[in-house]
Design a protein around this motif. Structure first.
Motif, PDB file in Angstrom:
ATOM      1  N   VAL A  66     135.843 -66.560  14.555  1.00  0.00           N
ATOM      2  CA  VAL A  66     136.952 -67.207  13.859  1.00  0.00           C
ATOM      3  C   VAL A  66     138.206 -66.999  14.696  1.00  0.00           C
ATOM      4  O   VAL A  66     138.294 -66.054  15.484  1.00  0.00           O
ATOM      5  N   ALA A  67     139.176 -67.895  14.558  1.00  0.00           N
ATOM      6  CA  ALA A  67     140.445 -67.746  15.263  1.00  0.00           C
ATOM      7  C   ALA A  67     141.206 -66.540  14.708  1.00  0.00           C
ATOM      8  O   ALA A  67     141.169 -66.281  13.509  1.00  0.00           O
ATOM      9  N   PRO A  68     141.915 -65.800  15.558  1.00  0.00           N
ATOM     10  CA  PRO A  68     142.549 -64.553  15.114  1.00  0.00           C
ATOM     11  C   PRO A  68     143.596 -64.737  14.033  1.00  0.00           C
ATOM     12  O   PRO A  68     143.740 -63.880  13.157  1.00  0.00           O
ATOM     13  N   GLU A  69     144.346 -65.848  14.074  1.00  0.00           N
ATOM     14  CA  GLU A  69     145.384 -66.028  13.076  1.00  0.00           C
ATOM     15  C   GLU A  69     144.816 -66.180  11.667  1.00  0.00           C
ATOM     16  O   GLU A  69     145.496 -65.882  10.677  1.00  0.00           O
ATOM     17  N   LEU A  70     143.553 -66.612  11.551  1.00  0.00           N
ATOM     18  CA  LEU A  70     142.932 -66.691  10.231  1.00  0.00           C
ATOM     19  C   LEU A  70     142.560 -65.305   9.718  1.00  0.00           C
ATOM     20  O   LEU A  70     142.553 -65.067   8.505  1.00  0.00           O
ATOM     21  N   VAL A  71     142.237 -64.388  10.620  1.00  0.00           N
ATOM     22  CA  VAL A  71     141.975 -63.007  10.203  1.00  0.00           C
ATOM     23  C   VAL A  71     143.238 -62.400   9.609  1.00  0.00           C
ATOM     24  O   VAL A  71     143.215 -61.783   8.537  1.00  0.00           O
ATOM     25  N   ILE A  72     144.358 -62.601  10.294  1.00  0.00           N
ATOM     26  CA  ILE A  72     145.627 -62.052   9.815  1.00  0.00           C
ATOM     27  C   ILE A  72     146.067 -62.761   8.535  1.00  0.00           C
ATOM     28  O   ILE A  72     146.605 -62.134   7.614  1.00  0.00           O
ATOM     29  N   GLU A  73     145.822 -64.051   8.466  1.00  0.00           N
ATOM     30  CA  GLU A  73     146.192 -64.831   7.284  1.00  0.00           C
ATOM     31  C   GLU A  73     145.535 -64.305   6.016  1.00  0.00           C
ATOM     32  O   GLU A  73     146.078 -64.442   4.908  1.00  0.00           O
ATOM     33  N   ASN A  74     144.390 -63.697   6.174  1.00  0.00           N
ATOM     34  CA  ASN A  74     143.592 -63.297   5.024  1.00  0.00           C
ATOM     35  C   ASN A  74     144.357 -62.450   4.023  1.00  0.00           C
ATOM     36  O   ASN A  74     144.178 -62.567   2.815  1.00  0.00           O
ATOM     37  N   PHE A 112     153.373 -59.145  11.871  1.00  0.00           N
ATOM     38  CA  PHE A 112     154.325 -59.093  12.968  1.00  0.00           C
ATOM     39  C   PHE A 112     154.093 -60.240  13.958  1.00  0.00           C
ATOM     40  O   PHE A 112     154.979 -60.588  14.731  1.00  0.00           O
ATOM     41  N   SER A 113     152.899 -60.791  13.918  1.00  0.00           N
ATOM     42  CA  SER A 113     152.527 -61.920  14.760  1.00  0.00           C
ATOM     43  C   SER A 113     151.218 -62.475  14.206  1.00  0.00           C
ATOM     44  O   SER A 113     150.640 -61.894  13.278  1.00  0.00           O
ATOM     45  N   PRO A 114     150.696 -63.570  14.768  1.00  0.00           N
ATOM     46  CA  PRO A 114     149.378 -64.056  14.335  1.00  0.00           C
ATOM     47  C   PRO A 114     148.241 -63.134  14.746  1.00  0.00           C
ATOM     48  O   PRO A 114     147.084 -63.431  14.450  1.00  0.00           O
ATOM     49  N   ASN A 115     148.554 -62.027  15.396  1.00  0.00           N
ATOM     50  CA  ASN A 115     147.512 -61.110  15.870  1.00  0.00           C
ATOM     51  C   ASN A 115     147.635 -59.692  15.313  1.00  0.00           C
ATOM     52  O   ASN A 115     146.795 -58.844  15.615  1.00  0.00           O
ATOM     53  N   LEU A 116     148.664 -59.419  14.517  1.00  0.00           N
ATOM     54  CA  LEU A 116     148.873 -58.039  14.052  1.00  0.00           C
ATOM     55  C   LEU A 116     149.495 -58.010  12.667  1.00  0.00           C
ATOM     56  O   LEU A 116     150.499 -58.685  12.409  1.00  0.00           O
ATOM     57  N   ILE A 118     146.206 -51.039   9.458  1.00  0.00           N
ATOM     58  CA  ILE A 118     146.691 -51.727  10.650  1.00  0.00           C
ATOM     59  C   ILE A 118     145.543 -52.581  11.169  1.00  0.00           C
ATOM     60  O   ILE A 118     144.483 -52.057  11.527  1.00  0.00           O
ATOM     61  N   ALA A 119     145.737 -53.894  11.175  1.00  0.00           N
ATOM     62  CA  ALA A 119     144.681 -54.814  11.601  1.00  0.00           C
ATOM     63  C   ALA A 119     145.162 -55.649  12.780  1.00  0.00           C
ATOM     64  O   ALA A 119     146.234 -56.250  12.725  1.00  0.00           O
ATOM     65  N   GLY A 120     144.372 -55.656  13.835  1.00  0.00           N
ATOM     66  CA  GLY A 120     144.658 -56.473  15.000  1.00  0.00           C
ATOM     67  C   GLY A 120     143.506 -57.413  15.273  1.00  0.00           C
ATOM     68  O   GLY A 120     142.334 -57.046  15.110  1.00  0.00           O
ATOM     69  N   ALA A 121     143.815 -58.645  15.649  1.00  0.00           N
ATOM     70  CA  ALA A 121     142.790 -59.643  15.967  1.00  0.00           C
ATOM     71  C   ALA A 121     143.162 -60.299  17.288  1.00  0.00           C
ATOM     72  O   ALA A 121     144.246 -60.872  17.415  1.00  0.00           O
TER      73      ALA A 121
END
Length: 207
Positions: A4-12, A74-78, A94-97
């Protein structure tokens, strides 16, 4: 890794609609999102059944806990999410993708816990239990993420307001300034048997 694209992980963490069918949250009460010093922030409360990491027994469908949650992207990745702050088991997740060359995302989870009043280290077993609980949440989301339909047209509803705001926030991180178009839609995009009534659509490009 998750396909999955990382920004969708953070969006969750900002997708209130998915908490009930995917994670068995009984109720989500969230304030409108704000951007504080460049950080996308949502203050919410989740009503959940008792769980082991909270030191409680099994839910009897009559006993529920209200757990405060402050999610910050903080971004689409963190993202850093403060959970149960002020309660008996406060911690931050703390989640990073990070996007990978093969189209997957490498997801890393860490836990931050305050020291007890006596200054001793946080309880290691408690930290491991919380991390296991958070990792289980990712696995619950995996079937949805990995069965997305990539060419669906967005069909947002009122409950998607925070998701739409998050995706707008993500646009500032695009080098070509092209709006991202993850395209979540109701009634299409994901096998209903996998995701109940939480259906998502087109997968965004990696940022």
């Amino acid at each position: 890794t998750i396909r999955v694209a990382p920004e969708l992980v953070i969006e969750n963490g900002f997708d209130a609609a998915h908490f009930r069918p995917i994670h068995d949250v009984k109720e989500v009460r969230a304030k409108p999102p704000v951007i504080e010093r460049g950080v996308f922030t949502v203050d919410a409360t989740l009503r959940v059944g008792p769980s082991a990491w909270q030191g409680a027994g099994q839910s009897d469908e009559q006993t529920f806990l209200d757990v405060p949650l402050l999610a910050r992207a903080f971004s689409p990745n963190l993202t850093i999410t403060a959970i149960a702050m002020g309660g008996d088991h406060p911690h931050q997740v703390i989640a990073g993708a990070v996007p990978q060359p093969d189209g997957t995302s490498k997801v890393r989870l860490s836990i931050a816990m305050p020291r007890p009043a006596d200054g001793s280290p946080p309880n290691r077993e408690g930290a491991q239990l919380i991390l296991q609980f958070e990792s289980m949440g990712l696995e619950q989301d995996r079937p949805v993420w990995e069965n997305l339909t990539v060419d669906a047209t967005p069909n947002y509803i009122a409950e998607d307001a925070t998701v739409v705001a998050y995706r707008k926030f993500c646009e500032r991180f695009s080098l070509d300034r092209t709006p991202i178009n993850p395209c979540r839609s109701r009634g299409q995009g994901v096998d209903a048997g996998l995701a109940a009534d939480v259906n998502r659509g087109a997968r965004p490009r990696s940022l």
